[in-house]
Design a protein around this motif. Sequence first.
Motif, PDB file in Angstrom:
ATOM      1  N   ASP A 148      82.779 -75.448 117.066  1.00 58.40           N
ATOM      2  CA  ASP A 148      83.461 -74.918 115.942  1.00 58.40           C
ATOM      3  C   ASP A 148      82.689 -75.644 114.671  1.00 58.40           C
ATOM      4  O   ASP A 148      82.330 -74.927 113.666  1.00 58.40           O
ATOM      5  CB  ASP A 148      84.929 -75.299 115.671  1.00 58.40           C
ATOM      6  N   TYR A 149      82.432 -76.785 114.743  1.00 57.54           N
ATOM      7  CA  TYR A 149      81.633 -77.514 113.807  1.00 57.54           C
ATOM      8  C   TYR A 149      80.093 -77.152 113.748  1.00 57.54           C
ATOM      9  O   TYR A 149      79.589 -76.760 112.729  1.00 57.54           O
ATOM     10  CB  TYR A 149      81.685 -79.028 113.954  1.00 57.54           C
ATOM     11  N   ILE A 150      79.637 -76.940 115.166  1.00 57.53           N
ATOM     12  CA  ILE A 150      78.264 -76.546 115.159  1.00 57.53           C
ATOM     13  C   ILE A 150      77.958 -75.030 114.658  1.00 57.53           C
ATOM     14  O   ILE A 150      76.975 -74.799 113.743  1.00 57.53           O
ATOM     15  CB  ILE A 150      77.682 -76.752 116.643  1.00 57.53           C
ATOM     16  N   MET A 151      78.961 -74.339 114.979  1.00 57.81           N
ATOM     17  CA  MET A 151      78.792 -72.962 114.368  1.00 57.81           C
ATOM     18  C   MET A 151      79.290 -72.580 113.225  1.00 57.81           C
ATOM     19  O   MET A 151      79.250 -71.612 112.648  1.00 57.81           O
ATOM     20  CB  MET A 151      79.344 -72.088 115.507  1.00 57.81           C
TER      21      MET A 151
ATOM     22  N   ILE B 231      79.016 -91.508 111.298  1.00 59.52           N
ATOM     23  CA  ILE B 231      78.975 -90.056 112.072  1.00 59.52           C
ATOM     24  C   ILE B 231      79.283 -88.841 111.098  1.00 59.52           C
ATOM     25  O   ILE B 231      78.695 -87.807 111.416  1.00 59.52           O
ATOM     26  CB  ILE B 231      80.219 -90.074 113.310  1.00 59.52           C
ATOM     27  N   ASN B 232      80.439 -89.018 110.310  1.00 57.43           N
ATOM     28  CA  ASN B 232      80.624 -87.771 109.450  1.00 57.43           C
ATOM     29  C   ASN B 232      79.163 -87.739 108.658  1.00 57.43           C
ATOM     30  O   ASN B 232      79.092 -86.605 108.061  1.00 57.43           O
ATOM     31  CB  ASN B 232      81.599 -88.257 108.719  1.00 57.43           C
ATOM     32  N   PHE B 233      78.604 -88.743 107.936  1.00 60.12           N
ATOM     33  CA  PHE B 233      77.366 -88.558 107.167  1.00 60.12           C
ATOM     34  C   PHE B 233      76.426 -87.950 107.811  1.00 60.12           C
ATOM     35  O   PHE B 233      75.837 -87.033 107.190  1.00 60.12           O
ATOM     36  CB  PHE B 233      77.236 -90.083 106.660  1.00 60.12           C
ATOM     37  N   VAL B 234      75.956 -88.348 109.225  1.00 68.18           N
ATOM     38  CA  VAL B 234      75.132 -87.648 109.809  1.00 68.18           C
ATOM     39  C   VAL B 234      75.498 -86.063 110.325  1.00 68.18           C
ATOM     40  O   VAL B 234      74.557 -85.406 110.213  1.00 68.18           O
ATOM     41  CB  VAL B 234      74.782 -88.679 111.334  1.00 68.18           C
ATOM     42  N   ALA B 235      76.577 -85.904 110.529  1.00 69.59           N
ATOM     43  CA  ALA B 235      76.927 -84.561 111.058  1.00 69.59           C
ATOM     44  C   ALA B 235      76.732 -83.629 109.642  1.00 69.59           C
ATOM     45  O   ALA B 235      76.369 -82.533 109.919  1.00 69.59           O
ATOM     46  CB  ALA B 235      78.502 -84.560 111.499  1.00 69.59           C
ATOM     47  N   ARG B 236      77.176 -84.040 108.581  1.00 72.61           N
ATOM     48  CA  ARG B 236      77.140 -83.385 107.335  1.00 72.61           C
ATOM     49  C   ARG B 236      75.697 -82.987 107.206  1.00 72.61           C
ATOM     50  O   ARG B 236      75.287 -81.924 106.218  1.00 72.61           O
ATOM     51  CB  ARG B 236      77.813 -83.990 106.082  1.00 72.61           C
ATOM     52  N   GLY B 237      74.724 -84.028 107.509  1.00 63.48           N
ATOM     53  CA  GLY B 237      73.371 -83.877 107.283  1.00 63.48           C
ATOM     54  C   GLY B 237      72.686 -82.814 108.043  1.00 63.48           C
ATOM     55  O   GLY B 237      71.952 -82.050 107.696  1.00 63.48           O
ATOM     56  N   ILE B 238      73.073 -82.915 109.499  1.00 65.11           N
ATOM     57  CA  ILE B 238      72.454 -82.177 110.234  1.00 65.11           C
ATOM     58  C   ILE B 238      72.848 -80.715 110.377  1.00 65.11           C
ATOM     59  O   ILE B 238      72.253 -79.679 110.315  1.00 65.11           O
ATOM     60  CB  ILE B 238      72.577 -82.833 111.779  1.00 65.11           C
ATOM     61  N   LEU B 239      74.264 -80.835 110.108  1.00 61.19           N
ATOM     62  CA  LEU B 239      75.056 -79.385 110.111  1.00 61.19           C
ATOM     63  C   LEU B 239      75.446 -79.005 108.633  1.00 61.19           C
ATOM     64  O   LEU B 239      76.329 -78.362 108.390  1.00 61.19           O
ATOM     65  CB  LEU B 239      76.330 -79.468 111.115  1.00 61.19           C
TER      66      LEU B 239
ATOM     67  N   ALA C  73      76.572 -75.185 108.228  1.00 59.72           N
ATOM     68  CA  ALA C  73      77.777 -74.934 108.948  1.00 59.72           C
ATOM     69  C   ALA C  73      78.984 -75.584 108.181  1.00 59.72           C
ATOM     70  O   ALA C  73      80.032 -74.903 107.861  1.00 59.72           O
ATOM     71  CB  ALA C  73      77.751 -75.720 110.217  1.00 59.72           C
ATOM     72  N   TYR C  74      78.657 -76.885 107.743  1.00 59.54           N
ATOM     73  CA  TYR C  74      79.740 -77.683 106.775  1.00 59.54           C
ATOM     74  C   TYR C  74      80.256 -76.847 105.506  1.00 59.54           C
ATOM     75  O   TYR C  74      81.167 -76.571 105.000  1.00 59.54           O
ATOM     76  CB  TYR C  74      79.322 -79.071 106.545  1.00 59.54           C
ATOM     77  N   THR C  75      79.021 -76.210 104.807  1.00 63.95           N
ATOM     78  CA  THR C  75      79.291 -75.190 103.834  1.00 63.95           C
ATOM     79  C   THR C  75      80.050 -74.194 103.980  1.00 63.95           C
ATOM     80  O   THR C  75      81.050 -73.752 103.159  1.00 63.95           O
ATOM     81  CB  THR C  75      77.794 -74.665 103.245  1.00 63.95           C
TER      82      THR C  75
END
Length: 208
Positions: free
Chosen positions: A142-145, A173-181, A184-186
């Motif tokens: 769900d986070y990836i997509m 982890i949250n910082f990296v995830a928001r950067g990579i995805l 998706a986070y938007t």
Amino acid sequence: MLGLPVGIFVANGLEWYFHKVWLHEYPSQYRNSPFFTHIAHHKRARLNGFQDEGYAESMFKNAEMYNEKTALLGLAGAATIFLPVAPFFTAGLYYGIWNYWRVHSKSHLDPEYAKKRIPWHYDHHMTSNQNANWCVTKPWFDYIMGTRVTTEVSQTETNPLGIKLPRLIEKPINFVARGILAKAYTKIDLNSDRDQSNLRKGIEVSLD
């Protein structure tokens, strides 16, 4: 050994895909689909504060339980083709399939467990739009997509892994995830804000 976590990760992707396509999109278009019973499951959960006592019944007495269990057994059977060449990967798939049933059935018999332990699935049933939050065991895909929609009715997870972590580990982890995805986070942030607004206004997107 690397095949084990890969298998679990792939199983999470499969639960996202099959839940979205075969349990929602396809039955919405074809009422004669055997998986149309999933829509009835949604209605029961919605009317009973997420609870569905059907998960306490025998699969031979409840159509939804029968369809869900036989589909999972079919997936396990299909996964067996990988066993001779990738035993750890296959074990990961087996675990993911078994864990899906364990977590899903437990959550609908114990809504408080769902609120605290798998809030993404609680939100799937209890947000204004039930066509989101497709994962059950963990919210990874769900986070990836970009299909995670958070709400105030559950205890939203604090990281995309859906695992309790020390803040020292969770923050990067949250910082990296928001950067990579980022894209998706938007989507996640936009849809979550829209969902909260809809809930306050009493707007609900129906399951056709």
